[in-house]
Design a protein around this motif. Structure first.
Motif, short mmCIF file in Angstrom:
data_model
loop_
_atom_site.label_atom_id
_atom_site.label_comp_id
_atom_site.label_asym_id
_atom_site.label_seq_id
_atom_site.Cartn_x
_atom_site.Cartn_y
_atom_site.Cartn_z
N MET A 186 0.63 -1.42 -0.36
CA MET A 186 -0.06 0.12 -0.12
C MET A 186 1.13 0.99 0.48
N SER A 187 2.01 1.10 0.45
CA SER A 187 2.91 2.15 1.06
C SER A 187 3.24 2.30 -0.48
N GLU A 188 3.70 1.60 -1.20
CA GLU A 188 4.18 1.90 -2.65
C GLU A 188 2.56 2.56 -3.38
N ILE A 189 1.55 2.23 -3.72
CA ILE A 189 0.64 2.15 -3.92
C ILE A 189 0.47 4.24 -3.96
N VAL A 190 0.09 4.28 -2.45
CA VAL A 190 -0.43 5.89 -2.27
C VAL A 190 1.35 6.39 -2.18
N ARG A 191 2.51 5.89 -2.23
CA ARG A 191 3.43 7.24 -2.80
C ARG A 191 2.95 7.60 -4.82
N ALA A 192 2.56 6.80 -5.05
CA ALA A 192 2.07 6.53 -6.69
C ALA A 192 1.31 7.62 -6.80
N GLY A 193 0.73 7.54 -5.94
CA GLY A 193 -0.81 8.81 -5.39
C GLY A 193 -0.37 9.99 -6.09
N ILE A 194 1.21 9.51 -5.06
CA ILE A 194 1.03 11.28 -4.48
C ILE A 194 2.17 11.87 -5.62
N LEU A 195 2.58 11.51 -6.30
CA LEU A 195 3.97 11.45 -7.11
C LEU A 195 2.72 11.85 -8.50
N SER A 196 1.69 11.62 -8.28
CA SER A 196 0.50 12.05 -9.50
C SER A 196 -0.31 13.31 -9.76
N VAL A 197 0.10 13.66 -8.32
CA VAL A 197 -0.62 14.99 -8.16
C VAL A 197 1.13 15.66 -8.50
N ASP A 198 0.31 16.48 -9.47
CA ASP A 198 1.18 18.16 -9.77
C ASP A 198 1.67 18.86 -8.62
N HIS A 199 3.15 18.61 -8.45
CA HIS A 199 3.85 19.90 -7.41
C HIS A 199 3.53 21.25 -7.49
N GLY A 200 2.77 22.42 -8.36
CA GLY A 200 2.22 23.56 -8.09
C GLY A 200 0.98 23.35 -7.27
N GLN A 201 0.20 22.50 -7.12
CA GLN A 201 -0.67 22.10 -5.68
C GLN A 201 0.00 21.87 -4.60
N GLN A 202 0.61 21.35 -4.57
CA GLN A 202 1.77 22.04 -2.98
C GLN A 202 2.50 23.19 -2.45
N GLU A 203 2.90 23.86 -3.60
CA GLU A 203 3.38 25.03 -3.60
C GLU A 203 1.93 26.72 -3.50
N ALA A 204 0.51 25.68 -4.60
CA ALA A 204 0.23 27.17 -3.64
C ALA A 204 -0.54 26.65 -3.02
N ALA A 205 -0.79 24.97 -2.07
CA ALA A 205 -0.98 25.43 -0.94
C ALA A 205 -0.23 25.94 0.05
N GLY A 206 1.53 26.03 -0.07
CA GLY A 206 2.39 26.13 0.97
C GLY A 206 1.36 27.88 1.28
N ALA A 207 1.08 28.50 -0.54
CA ALA A 207 1.33 29.82 -0.91
C ALA A 207 -0.34 30.71 0.23
N LEU A 208 -0.39 29.75 0.89
CA LEU A 208 -1.98 30.33 0.87
C LEU A 208 -2.24 30.06 2.82
N GLY A 209 -0.90 29.24 3.00
CA GLY A 209 -0.29 29.66 4.38
C GLY A 209 -0.38 27.86 5.47
N LEU A 210 -0.82 26.77 4.53
CA LEU A 210 -0.96 25.51 4.79
C LEU A 210 0.46 24.80 5.09
N THR A 211 0.20 24.00 6.48
CA THR A 211 1.28 23.73 6.42
C THR A 211 1.91 21.90 6.18
N ARG A 212 2.32 21.26 5.60
CA ARG A 212 2.66 20.28 5.18
C ARG A 212 2.05 19.38 5.48
N GLY A 213 1.51 18.80 6.87
CA GLY A 213 0.33 18.50 7.24
C GLY A 213 -0.69 18.32 6.48
N GLN A 214 -1.29 19.44 6.45
CA GLN A 214 -3.08 19.84 5.84
C GLN A 214 -2.89 19.65 4.71
#
Length: 328
Positions: A186-214
């Motif tokens: 399951m760790s490999e399945i979840v890791r593949a799913g996380i990597l499929s999300v564009d990195h810009g989504q994380q950058e946008a969330a960081g710009a909104l003030g969300l922590t890494r966990g959020q």
């Protein structure tokens, strides 16, 4: 001069066929499109292959039904046996518990694999390598015989002395063996799913003030579910069948119940058929659930074919609309 002018002049362009009156068009172009007949391509090879497969399937069904050694009357009797029902319930329960353990640890391991800390990343990689590199039956037997290695479990804490034989029961060994093994996959399945999300989504969330966990909980994982759900459904169906291995350590699952009965009646074939039928029933139910769960998390995909329920609703709506028009 006149000859030169005539040679230099260009002839007027010929009128296009579409610009000509219909009476002056060529006969082969004046045919009405409605008079044309569309002849579909014939796939003779496909029909021959389909016919051969149908004949083979009919022969196999006839062989199974007409063979008296299957003892279908015994199969019909034990399909509703109480011990078979208890074993089936334990199989389904064990599948659910082990998948929850595997999914929870799998998400944690996937996040650890993507961590920037090399120690955490290496620890997660070592876990995955060990549990994917050894057979699950060997892991079950190791957990079942853990008391031979550690008769007393202390967890390194003073005053803690736990009897391993009392803690590691056959059911506990089954949950640990199957759940921890599933976490590696399951760790490999979840890791593949996380990597499929564009990195810009994380950058946008960081710009909104969300922590890494959020960001992981509210932004990345919901989008990754579209990639995670299909293989997770396959792993759930595989886990249902893998639980049959726990019969080796005397866990009274579906297969163990069937083995207990045919060891007494000396009728192994009909009891194994009973177990196979119930496995097929449960896997079919899980497959249907997986199908609708995939559609729920892929609602933005317009290329998905309509489900039978959607077709039924559309047919009822169309019938109601036509009935309303006729009545009016």
């Amino acid at each position: 001069m006149t000859g030169d002018a005539g040679a230099g002049a260009q002839a007027p362009p010929a009128p296009h066929v579409d610009d000509q009156p219909e009476s002056q068009r060529p006969a082969e172009l004046s045919v009405d499109a409605a008079e044309l007949t569309i002849v579909p391509q014939r796939h003779i090879g496909r029909w021959i292959a389909a016919a051969v497969l149908l004949v083979i399937a009919a022969l196999m069904v006839n062989s199974v039904v007409s063979n008296e050694r299957f003892q279908w009357d015994v199969v019909n009797t034990y399909l509703r046996d109480v011990s078979i029902g208890r074993g089936l319930w334990l199989t389904v329960w064990l599948t659910a518990v082990c998948m929850m353990v595997g999914a929870a640890l799998g998400v944690l391991l996937a996040v650890m694999r993507l961590s920037g800390n090399p120690v955490i990343r290496t620890a997660a990689f070592g876990y995955v390598a060990f549990f994917r590199g050894t057979p699950v039956l060997v892991q079950l037997l190791l957990w079942f015989n853990l008391a031979a290695l550690y008769p007393v479990i202390t967890f390194g804490l003073p005053g803690v002395n736990l009897d391993a034989n009392a803690i590691i029961t056959p059911l506990a060994a089954a949950i640990l063996g199957l759940g921890l093994n599933e976490a590696a996959y399951m760790s490999e399945i979840v890791r593949a799913g996380i990597l499929s999300v564009d990195h810009g989504q994380q950058e946008a969330a960081g710009a909104l003030g969300l922590t890494r966990g959020q960001t992981m909980r509210r932004v990345v994982l919901p989008q990754a579910m579209r990639v995670i759900i299909p293989p997770t459904g396959n792993e759930t169906i595989g886990m249902l069948k893998t639980t049959s291995l726990v019969s080796v350590i005397a866990v009274p699952d579906l297969l163990y119940a069937a083995q207990t009965i045919y060891s007494r009646t000396f009728q192994p074939i009909p009891l194994l058929v009973v177990a196979s039928i119930w496995y097929l029933v449960v896997t079919s139910v899980l497959s249907v659930g997986q199908f609708y769960l995939e559609r729920r998390f892929s609602r933005g995909n317009r290329t998905l074919a309509p489900t039978p329920l959607m077709r039924l609703r559309a047919a009822v709506s169309t019938h109601a609309a036509l009935s309303g028009r006729k009545s009016s």
